[in-house]
Design a protein around this motif. Structure first.
Motif, PDB file in Angstrom:
ATOM      1  N   TYR A 466       0.831  -1.207   0.000  1.00 44.31           N
ATOM      2  CA  TYR A 466       0.000   0.000   0.000  1.00 44.31           C
ATOM      3  C   TYR A 466       0.866   1.259   0.000  1.00 44.31           C
ATOM      4  O   TYR A 466       0.561   2.234  -0.709  1.00 44.31           O
ATOM      5  CB  TYR A 466      -0.912   0.014   1.232  1.00 44.31           C
ATOM      6  CG  TYR A 466      -1.765  -1.219   1.373  1.00 44.31           C
ATOM      7  CD1 TYR A 466      -2.934  -1.371   0.640  1.00 44.31           C
ATOM      8  CD2 TYR A 466      -1.405  -2.246   2.240  1.00 44.31           C
ATOM      9  CE1 TYR A 466      -3.727  -2.504   0.767  1.00 44.31           C
ATOM     10  CE2 TYR A 466      -2.186  -3.387   2.380  1.00 44.31           C
ATOM     11  CZ  TYR A 466      -3.342  -3.507   1.639  1.00 44.31           C
ATOM     12  OH  TYR A 466      -4.113  -4.630   1.769  1.00 44.31           O
ATOM     13  N   ARG A 467       1.935   1.241   0.790  1.00 46.50           N
ATOM     14  CA  ARG A 467       2.807   2.423   0.876  1.00 46.50           C
ATOM     15  C   ARG A 467       3.537   2.663  -0.450  1.00 46.50           C
ATOM     16  O   ARG A 467       3.641   3.803  -0.921  1.00 46.50           O
ATOM     17  CB  ARG A 467       3.831   2.241   2.001  1.00 46.50           C
ATOM     18  CG  ARG A 467       3.242   1.861   3.345  1.00 46.50           C
ATOM     19  CD  ARG A 467       2.497   2.998   4.002  1.00 46.50           C
ATOM     20  NE  ARG A 467       1.919   2.561   5.264  1.00 46.50           N
ATOM     21  CZ  ARG A 467       2.566   2.555   6.428  1.00 46.50           C
ATOM     22  NH1 ARG A 467       3.818   2.964   6.488  1.00 46.50           N
ATOM     23  NH2 ARG A 467       1.961   2.154   7.532  1.00 46.50           N
ATOM     24  N   VAL A 468       4.053   1.571  -1.048  1.00 48.85           N
ATOM     25  CA  VAL A 468       4.754   1.710  -2.333  1.00 48.85           C
ATOM     26  C   VAL A 468       3.782   2.213  -3.398  1.00 48.85           C
ATOM     27  O   VAL A 468       4.128   3.064  -4.222  1.00 48.85           O
ATOM     28  CB  VAL A 468       5.378   0.362  -2.761  1.00 48.85           C
ATOM     29  CG1 VAL A 468       5.961   0.466  -4.160  1.00 48.85           C
ATOM     30  CG2 VAL A 468       6.463  -0.045  -1.778  1.00 48.85           C
ATOM     31  N   SER A 469       2.554   1.701  -3.363  1.00 47.97           N
ATOM     32  CA  SER A 469       1.540   2.185  -4.301  1.00 47.97           C
ATOM     33  C   SER A 469       1.295   3.680  -4.107  1.00 47.97           C
ATOM     34  O   SER A 469       1.153   4.437  -5.070  1.00 47.97           O
ATOM     35  CB  SER A 469       0.235   1.410  -4.097  1.00 47.97           C
ATOM     36  OG  SER A 469      -0.802   1.947  -4.891  1.00 47.97           O
ATOM     37  N   GLY A 470       1.264   4.110  -2.832  1.00 50.32           N
ATOM     38  CA  GLY A 470       1.070   5.530  -2.556  1.00 50.32           C
ATOM     39  C   GLY A 470       2.202   6.387  -3.095  1.00 50.32           C
ATOM     40  O   GLY A 470       1.971   7.450  -3.675  1.00 50.32           O
ATOM     41  N   VAL A 471       3.433   5.918  -2.907  1.00 52.88           N
ATOM     42  CA  VAL A 471       4.586   6.663  -3.422  1.00 52.88           C
ATOM     43  C   VAL A 471       4.534   6.748  -4.944  1.00 52.88           C
ATOM     44  O   VAL A 471       4.786   7.811  -5.532  1.00 52.88           O
ATOM     45  CB  VAL A 471       5.907   6.007  -2.961  1.00 52.88           C
ATOM     46  CG1 VAL A 471       7.102   6.673  -3.633  1.00 52.88           C
ATOM     47  CG2 VAL A 471       6.054   6.097  -1.451  1.00 52.88           C
ATOM     48  N   PHE A 472       4.198   5.648  -5.596  1.00 54.88           N
ATOM     49  CA  PHE A 472       4.085   5.659  -7.058  1.00 54.88           C
ATOM     50  C   PHE A 472       2.969   6.595  -7.522  1.00 54.88           C
ATOM     51  O   PHE A 472       3.082   7.256  -8.563  1.00 54.88           O
ATOM     52  CB  PHE A 472       3.836   4.249  -7.586  1.00 54.88           C
ATOM     53  CG  PHE A 472       5.067   3.387  -7.609  1.00 54.88           C
ATOM     54  CD1 PHE A 472       6.314   3.936  -7.800  1.00 54.88           C
ATOM     55  CD2 PHE A 472       4.984   2.013  -7.429  1.00 54.88           C
ATOM     56  CE1 PHE A 472       7.467   3.156  -7.818  1.00 54.88           C
ATOM     57  CE2 PHE A 472       6.117   1.209  -7.444  1.00 54.88           C
ATOM     58  CZ  PHE A 472       7.362   1.788  -7.637  1.00 54.88           C
ATOM     59  N   ASN A 473       1.880   6.640  -6.764  1.00 58.44           N
ATOM     60  CA  ASN A 473       0.795   7.559  -7.106  1.00 58.44           C
ATOM     61  C   ASN A 473       1.251   9.005  -7.024  1.00 58.44           C
ATOM     62  O   ASN A 473       0.923   9.825  -7.893  1.00 58.44           O
ATOM     63  CB  ASN A 473      -0.397   7.335  -6.161  1.00 58.44           C
ATOM     64  CG  ASN A 473      -1.353   6.273  -6.649  1.00 58.44           C
ATOM     65  OD1 ASN A 473      -2.240   6.538  -7.447  1.00 58.44           O
ATOM     66  ND2 ASN A 473      -1.162   5.051  -6.190  1.00 58.44           N
ATOM     67  N   VAL A 474       2.007   9.312  -5.971  1.00 60.90           N
ATOM     68  CA  VAL A 474       2.502  10.685  -5.810  1.00 60.90           C
ATOM     69  C   VAL A 474       3.490  11.035  -6.921  1.00 60.90           C
ATOM     70  O   VAL A 474       3.404  12.106  -7.536  1.00 60.90           O
ATOM     71  CB  VAL A 474       3.152  10.861  -4.428  1.00 60.90           C
ATOM     72  CG1 VAL A 474       3.816  12.237  -4.326  1.00 60.90           C
ATOM     73  CG2 VAL A 474       2.119  10.704  -3.327  1.00 60.90           C
ATOM     74  N   ILE A 475       4.433  10.123  -7.197  1.00 62.34           N
ATOM     75  CA  ILE A 475       5.414  10.382  -8.256  1.00 62.34           C
ATOM     76  C   ILE A 475       4.721  10.505  -9.609  1.00 62.34           C
ATOM     77  O   ILE A 475       5.067  11.364 -10.434  1.00 62.34           O
ATOM     78  CB  ILE A 475       6.475   9.258  -8.288  1.00 62.34           C
ATOM     79  CG1 ILE A 475       7.329   9.297  -7.018  1.00 62.34           C
ATOM     80  CG2 ILE A 475       7.374   9.395  -9.512  1.00 62.34           C
ATOM     81  CD1 ILE A 475       8.337   8.173  -6.910  1.00 62.34           C
ATOM     82  N   GLY A 476       3.722   9.658  -9.842  1.00 66.52           N
ATOM     83  CA  GLY A 476       2.957   9.761 -11.090  1.00 66.52           C
ATOM     84  C   GLY A 476       2.261  11.106 -11.215  1.00 66.52           C
ATOM     85  O   GLY A 476       2.187  11.687 -12.306  1.00 66.52           O
ATOM     86  N   SER A 477       1.768  11.608 -10.085  1.00 65.49           N
ATOM     87  CA  SER A 477       1.122  12.926 -10.116  1.00 65.49           C
ATOM     88  C   SER A 477       2.124  14.034 -10.406  1.00 65.49           C
ATOM     89  O   SER A 477       1.777  15.058 -10.997  1.00 65.49           O
ATOM     90  CB  SER A 477       0.419  13.197  -8.782  1.00 65.49           C
ATOM     91  OG  SER A 477       1.360  13.459  -7.757  1.00 65.49           O
ATOM     92  N   TRP A 478       3.385  13.829  -9.986  1.00 66.97           N
ATOM     93  CA  TRP A 478       4.417  14.829 -10.298  1.00 66.97           C
ATOM     94  C   TRP A 478       4.662  14.899 -11.800  1.00 66.97           C
ATOM     95  O   TRP A 478       4.819  15.985 -12.367  1.00 66.97           O
ATOM     96  CB  TRP A 478       5.712  14.474  -9.583  1.00 66.97           C
ATOM     97  CG  TRP A 478       5.622  14.557  -8.092  1.00 66.97           C
ATOM     98  CD1 TRP A 478       4.618  15.135  -7.364  1.00 66.97           C
ATOM     99  CD2 TRP A 478       6.569  14.069  -7.141  1.00 66.97           C
ATOM    100  NE1 TRP A 478       4.874  15.028  -6.023  1.00 66.97           N
ATOM    101  CE2 TRP A 478       6.065  14.378  -5.852  1.00 66.97           C
ATOM    102  CE3 TRP A 478       7.782  13.408  -7.244  1.00 66.97           C
ATOM    103  CZ2 TRP A 478       6.733  14.047  -4.689  1.00 66.97           C
ATOM    104  CZ3 TRP A 478       8.457  13.072  -6.081  1.00 66.97           C
ATOM    105  CH2 TRP A 478       7.947  13.390  -4.824  1.00 66.97           C
ATOM    106  N   ILE A 479       4.723  13.741 -12.427  1.00 67.38           N
ATOM    107  CA  ILE A 479       4.891  13.724 -13.884  1.00 67.38           C
ATOM    108  C   ILE A 479       3.679  14.375 -14.552  1.00 67.38           C
ATOM    109  O   ILE A 479       3.808  15.155 -15.504  1.00 67.38           O
ATOM    110  CB  ILE A 479       5.073  12.280 -14.385  1.00 67.38           C
ATOM    111  CG1 ILE A 479       6.346  11.670 -13.768  1.00 67.38           C
ATOM    112  CG2 ILE A 479       5.141  12.226 -15.903  1.00 67.38           C
ATOM    113  CD1 ILE A 479       6.513  10.195 -14.044  1.00 67.38           C
ATOM    114  N   ALA A 480       2.503  14.051 -13.997  1.00 68.64           N
ATOM    115  CA  ALA A 480       1.276  14.639 -14.544  1.00 68.64           C
ATOM    116  C   ALA A 480       1.261  16.152 -14.362  1.00 68.64           C
ATOM    117  O   ALA A 480       0.716  16.878 -15.200  1.00 68.64           O
ATOM    118  CB  ALA A 480       0.062  14.009 -13.878  1.00 68.64           C
ATOM    119  N   THR A 481       1.853  16.636 -13.261  1.00 66.23           N
ATOM    120  CA  THR A 481       1.891  18.079 -13.013  1.00 66.23           C
ATOM    121  C   THR A 481       2.530  18.814 -14.177  1.00 66.23           C
ATOM    122  O   THR A 481       1.992  19.806 -14.689  1.00 66.23           O
ATOM    123  CB  THR A 481       2.679  18.389 -11.721  1.00 66.23           C
ATOM    124  OG1 THR A 481       2.007  17.808 -10.617  1.00 66.23           O
ATOM    125  CG2 THR A 481       2.799  19.894 -11.504  1.00 66.23           C
ATOM    126  N   ALA A 482       3.697  18.330 -14.599  1.00 74.94           N
ATOM    127  CA  ALA A 482       4.405  18.982 -15.707  1.00 74.94           C
ATOM    128  C   ALA A 482       3.592  18.910 -16.995  1.00 74.94           C
ATOM    129  O   ALA A 482       3.446  19.916 -17.708  1.00 74.94           O
ATOM    130  CB  ALA A 482       5.773  18.329 -15.900  1.00 74.94           C
TER     131      ALA A 482
END
Length: 755
Positions: A466-482
């Motif tokens: 669950y935690r790794v999934s959360g980190v990947f979600n956050v990092i994915g959102s960073w890519i989406a931000t740009a």
């Protein structure tokens, strides 16, 4: 014409205020995460310290438009009216983008968002200029500094991996040295640890200060930069002495001191560096207007003819605007519920131990965890068993080490990890600044926190996926931000280019409506979470408390079932698909409530003060019955929605009338049931059971009546299927609620005899 552009400048400043609010809500996680997660000091103290840091950082901010200095685009090649379009598109996009990420509780980078918004808007305006002049795409490179934008993106990406790796290693070593029971060791080496940590934070403040404070003499700045090692050495000796005095004389907890000072330092750095991301665009627009106005008054040059050469240099921000901006940021820190929601994401992903997980596992997280477990098992075979046991003993997590009382929530992680988070973030940001490397403070602080969580073994087998999934979600959102920032700003600049002032008005209305809807949705979610707040897992639960806890669960679920059944029957009678869709959402909320209660069964039973198997069994069976009732209602809700969605025939008038009759009877019974359990007066349980048996008898009669109707007049198999399904599931629901009441009656009678 001047009046028109003055109005636009005022509008840009109003947008800057909105951008400040959403920006601070997103970036508060940078400096509040460690202090809040470790509960180092009361929340009020944390906010006061962070507020002071923000104010000092704002006043001492360089006031330079960060993105202009980095040269994302070349303003001297754009006319005044084109620059205003770019700035409007950037600010509207930034507000909507950051507000969206705040609403879903994801911390993202305000620097990255502004950089790519400017890039996207500038690229589109440049392409339009090239199209008008008939030039090819090759001319784009004269307007846009692609190399600089690439360097920023690459530098930020590298900093993410470095921050995580360094955080994991340093935290692992720190835990090996101090263990979780670190209080005894701090008596002996606490001063040394404090000296290292506080000297690193001091260097961080000095370095950021010399890069930000505009009124410092250049000789002082050069002296600081030329004597880094000497300053660090003297600072280390000074803080070791101070730490020893604090520990021995004043009996201060040195880790709390480090966390408080570190929070102040990161808040100062945030305001000093990121403030211009929020107001820099508006300031640049104001400066642009002043430059054009002077030219207009002297030579009558039009906005479409005035090139913005004056923006090629640094855009200085007046001090009074920095003070106002700092005050807005402090107020936002204190009152923004969205800021608290974003902070919860980082705290929950880094917390020690198990609990309610926010993110769902995905293929990537499962794969990473699976291979990580394999690598860990392979590596453990290299080490001898005594070495493994010694290492494992250093990571034993004793509950008594925290010493928190009943009713007080334990910290998500301890002070040692909090101090490592702040010190490492300060060091990494200092190094990046020293070597003029582009990085995002949000990304660095978040990834350091995730790295220390990993190194501290906070991600166990029960929670890692669950935690790794959360980190990947956050990092994915960073890519989406740009990507989103670039695209959205480009689209908005295109709309404004062709739609002129009408488009600006429409976009502003759209932005206002979006923010209001987002605020209402967030408020609804906060209310839902407050109303469905789970019990405190740190409490020691007595047998007496089980009756109350179970009663609250019953009231919560039965009330939801009763209201939803009423909605479904009414909406089915109206054949209203849109309302049935809302019923599906309500059903999902009920499912979430049941899932959360089931997730807490382990903690609830484990925290019982007495070893009472019957009490635990009663609690588990109560949840089981409630789950069965919710599942019966789910079948009713979803089958009704499917029937109407497939455009099948309406139920007959007599069928709707019969369903409403059953629903009214249940509504009356459940109304009395809820009142009884709310008031904790259970003498009416036997009467409630008798009333529900009457409902069962009515349902049986209606089933017989429908069978006769089919044989005589009914000619719609779909209607019969739905009607039978609703009656049968209502029958199951009623039977289950009778069983629940009988269970509660038995337990209540036994409890009365015991007490």
């Amino acid at each position: 014409m001047q009046t028109l552009y003055i109005s636009l400048i005022v509008l840009l400043f109003l947008l800057a205020i909105a951008d400040l609010v959403v920006g601070v809500s997103n970036d508060a996680v940078n400096f509040l995460n460690s202090a809040i997660g470790s509960k180092a000091v009361p929340m009020r103290t944390i906010l006061i310290v962070a507020g002071l840091g923000v104010l000092v950082g704002a006043v001492f901010s360089s006031g330079l438009m960060e993105v202009a200095r980095k040269g994302i685009f070349n303003p001297e090649l754009f006319f005044f009216d084109e620059i205003i379009i770019i700035f409007l598109a950037v600010l509207i996009t930034d507000i909507l983008l950051l507000d969206f990420f705040n609403s879903i509780g994801i911390p993202t980078s305000t620097t990255v968002s502004v950089v790519f918004e400017l890039l996207g808007a500038a690229v589109v305006i440049s392409l339009l200029k090239l199209y008008e002049t008939g030039e090819g795409l090759g001319g784009l490179k004269q307007f846009i500094n692609v190399q600089k934008a690439s360097e920023i993106s690459f530098g930020i990406l590298i900093s993410v991996f470095v921050a995580f790796g360094v955080g994991a290693v340093v935290q692992f070593v720190s835990r090996l040295i101090f263990t979780f029971d670190y209080h005894r060791k701090l008596k002996y080496i606490g001063a040394l640890y404090g000296g290292v940590s506080l000297s690193a934070i001091t260097y961080f403040i000095l370095l950021k200060g010399t890069n930000s404070i505009t009124f410092l003499d250049q000789n002082i700045i050069e002296s600081v930069l030329d004597n880094k090692l000497l300053i660090i050495g003297f600072s280390f000796v000074f803080w070791v002495a101070i730490s020893q005095i604090l520990i021995q004389v004043f009996r201060c907890h040195i880790l709390k001191v480090i966390v408080v000072i570190g929070t102040f330092a990161l808040a100062l750095a945030f305001a000093g560096n990121d403030l211009v991301n929020f107001i820099g665009v508006s300031i640049a627009a104001w400066q642009s207007f002043i430059l054009w106005q002077e030219a207009f008054l002297t030579s009558g040059v039009l906005p479409s003819e005035f090139l913005m050469d004056g923006l090629s240099g640094e855009v200085q921000t007046p001090v009074f605007l920095l003070v106002i901006a700092g005050a807005i940021m402090v107020v936002t820190l204190w009152f923004s519920s969205k800021a608290q929601y974003v902070i919860q994401t980082g705290v929950n992903l880094g917390r020690q131990g198990e609990g309610q997980e926010r993110f769902k596992p995905n293929f990537l997280s499962r794969t990473v965890v699976r291979y990580s477990v394999f690598v860990g098992q392979t590596f453990s075979q290299v080490l001898s068993e005594p070495v493994q046991n010694k290492i494992n003993s250093r990571f034993t997590y004793p509950e008594k080490a925290f010493g928190y009382k009943k009713g007080v929530a334990k910290p998500a992680f301890d002070l040692l990890r909090a101090s490592v988070n702040l010190v490492l973030a300060s060091i990494l940001i200092s190094l990046g600044t020293s070597y003029t490397l582009p990085l995002s403070t949000t990304y660095v602080t978040f990834m350091v926190a995730m790295g220390t969580s990993f190194g501290d073994r906070a991600w166990g087998r029960e929670s890692a996926v669950y935690r790794v999934s959360g980190v990947f979600n956050v990092i994915g959102s960073w890519i989406a931000t740009a990507a989103i920032a670039f695209t959205a700003a480009g689209v908005l600049s295109l709309i404004i280019w062709f739609g002129s002032y009408y488009a600006i008005a429409v976009l502003l209305v759209f932005a206002l409506v979006s923010i209001i809807k987002s605020a209402l949705k967030h408020s609804k979610r906060v209310k839902f979470e407050r109303d469905h707040k789970k019990f405190n897992k740190t409490d020691i639960i007595t047998i007496n408390e089980i009756t109350k806890e179970s009663s609250e669960n019953i009231v919560k679920v039965i009330s939801g079932i009763n209201n939803l059944l009423l909605d479904v029957v009414n909406n089915l009678g109206y054949h209203d698909l849109s309302r049935l869709k809302k019923s599906l959402k309500s059903q999902d909320e009920l499912d979430v409530v049941i899932d959360e209660l089931k997730d807490n069964v382990f903690y609830y039973i484990k925290s019982l003060e007495e070893t009472n198997v019957e009490a635990s069994k009663f609690y588990v069976l109560t949840l089981d019955y409630l789950q069965d009732m919710v599942q019966s209602l789910a079948h009713i809700t979803r089958s009704s929605h499917t029937h109407v969605s497939n455009n099948h025939k309406n139920l007959l008038f007599n069928q709707i009338r019969d369903l409403k009759s059953v629903q009214r009877d249940l509504d009356e019974v459940y109304g009395h049931l809820v009142k009884a359990f709310q008031s904790q007066e259970f003498d009416s349980i036997q009467q409630l059971i008798a009333d529900e048996r009457k409902v069962l008898e009515k349902i049986s009669n209606l089933l017989q009546k429908q069978i006769e109707r089919i044989r005589d007049t009914e000619n719609s198999p779909k209607n019969s299927k739905l009607y039978f399904g609703i009656l049968l599931e209502t029958k199951n629901l009623t039977k289950t609620s009778i069983a629940l009441l009988e269970l509660f009656r038995e337990y209540y009678e036994e409890a009365k005899q015991e007490f």
